[in-house]
Write a protein that holds these residues in place. Structure first.
Motif, short mmCIF file in Angstrom:
data_model
loop_
_atom_site.label_atom_id
_atom_site.label_comp_id
_atom_site.label_asym_id
_atom_site.label_seq_id
_atom_site.Cartn_x
_atom_site.Cartn_y
_atom_site.Cartn_z
N ASP A 174 85.75 25.24 138.77
CA ASP A 174 85.65 25.55 137.57
C ASP A 174 86.89 24.84 136.74
OD1 ASP A 174 83.61 27.44 138.12
OD2 ASP A 174 85.06 29.06 138.20
N TYR A 175 88.14 24.73 137.40
CA TYR A 175 88.99 23.86 136.58
C TYR A 175 88.93 22.60 136.62
CZ TYR A 175 91.88 28.28 136.90
OH TYR A 175 92.41 29.43 136.68
N LEU A 176 88.25 21.92 137.57
CA LEU A 176 87.92 20.49 137.58
C LEU A 176 86.95 20.26 136.43
CD1 LEU A 176 87.14 19.56 141.40
CD2 LEU A 176 88.97 18.69 139.82
N THR A 177 86.01 21.10 136.40
CA THR A 177 85.00 21.22 135.26
C THR A 177 85.50 21.22 133.96
OG1 THR A 177 83.31 22.25 136.80
CG2 THR A 177 82.89 22.28 134.23
N ALA A 178 86.55 22.06 133.82
CA ALA A 178 87.37 21.98 132.36
C ALA A 178 88.15 20.73 132.30
CB ALA A 178 88.41 23.22 132.55
N LEU A 179 88.66 20.25 133.02
CA LEU A 179 89.20 18.92 132.89
C LEU A 179 88.30 17.69 132.46
CD1 LEU A 179 92.14 18.76 135.86
CD2 LEU A 179 92.29 18.88 133.38
#
Length: 352
Positions: A95-100
């Motif tokens: 999820d955090y990779l997607t946000a970046l």
């Protein structure tokens, strides 16, 4: 020697860079993770939504906390938070990779240049240097493999797979991390920066003068372990033939005294570098490679995001022509800039 995506002229005189970084991030431990498909370890999905053959992590309980330093093979020390934080972050790492990736998309849509990466943990890059038994054991191993898979599966045009760059250099016998420090060497940092520069402006990357040498220091892990060893490691410096000067700020930037005010600089006459204002958003890994970054941009600003309000940081993005983002793997799921809230703040700032 140096791995790069395009030919770079090389200086022949080695240089020793006297740089010191003994920064330890104060981090709270995350709760232990469970996988999105249940505790049976069924396959999950990559950040682009495609199925993965790598099992996502099962439910584990943290077994106490790791020691500050963990002794590995070949004289390498590892920071204990790698094992605790990795064990607790597997479920939402993607999820955090997607946000970046979303952040990069928003910045690029505004007409600005952007590039981003996740600086991989030493314990992820140098898996063969880990001891046979590691803190958090199976929990760490499963989460480490899952995160490694996710980092290699990112399908976003502004992303640089730094883990692949560091692994390839290590396989060639290059030292990309300090043995006694939790960060990459300046050589390791140079691989990410050259790849980022090549993505942003290949013509600038081709003109950078690279000088290699060695540097000595007592790393943060040696300090944590109560040792005063002085380690020598490969160093790299960049030059564009221009002169760099700092821009004074109201609050001095000094991590040693926990002072994280604005750090800004300009380079004159500004030939053969990234034009306009470049904002580098990062953490201690970016700071470890800051000497390399300084000569590459006409006008630069470094923002250690952990210490800045995200609304202020969003305004800095809006004021920049080029944005470079780096977030360390072990703190990705604790990062204020790898969130939808920050993406929304940046989008709003760019619309003003």
């Amino acid at each position: 020697m140096l791995r790069r995506l395009g030919p770079l002229p090389r200086a022949t005189v080695p240089v020793s860079v006297a740089a010191s970084l003994a920064v330890s991030l104060a981090l709270g431990l995350a709760a232990c993770s469970s996988d999105a498909n249940g505790p049976d370890g069924a396959s999950g999905a990559a950040p682009d939504g495609t199925p993965s053959s790598v099992p996502s992590p099962r439910l584990h309980d943290l077994e106490g906390t790791a020691p500050q330093t963990v002794e590995g093979r070949d004289g390498y020390l590892f920071i204990g938070t790698d094992f605790d934080l990795s064990c607790g972050s597997g479920e939402h790492f993607d999820d955090y990779l997607t946000a970046l990736g979303d952040l990069a998309t928003v910045v690029a849509a505004s007409g600005r240049e952007v590039v981003w990466t996740v600086a991989p943990d030493k314990s992820t890059t140098l898996v063969d240097r880990l001891p046979e038994t590691v803190p958090q054991d199976a929990c760490f191993r499963e989460n480490q493999r899952w995160q490694e898979h996710l980092l290699g599966a990112v399908d976003e045009p502004h992303y640089v797979d730094t883990l692949a760059l560091l692994r390839a250099a290590d396989a060639d016998g290059e030292q990309v991390y300090w043995r006694g420090d939790s960060h990459w060497t300046s050589y390791g940092a140079s691989l990410w920066l050259l790849a980022a520069l090549d993505r942003l402006a290949p013509e600038v990357a081709d003109r950078v003068e690279v000088t290699e040498g060695t540097v000595e220091r007592t790393g943060d892990l040696y300090v944590m372990a109560g040792r005063d060893d002085v380690e020598s490691a490969p160093s790299t410096t960049f030059s564009t033939g221009n002169t760099m000067e700092t821009i004074p700020g109201r609050t001095p930037f000094d991590p040693a005294t926990e002072s994280f005010g604005p750090l800004q600089w300009r380079t004159v006459p500004g030939d053969g570098m990234l034009p306009g204002r470049t904002l580098v958003i990062g953490d201690s890994f970016s700071y470890a490679g800051l000497d390399l970054t300084l000569p590459l941009v006409e006008r630069g600003a470094f923002a250690w995001f952990q210490y800045l309000d995200t609304k202020v940081l969003a305004q800095q993005v809006a004021a920049a022509d080029t944005v470079v983002v780096e977030v360390a793997q072990r703190t990705l799921t604790h990062s204020s800039v790898a969130t939808q809230e920050f993406v929304d703040q940046v989008e709003a700032a760019l619309a003003d």
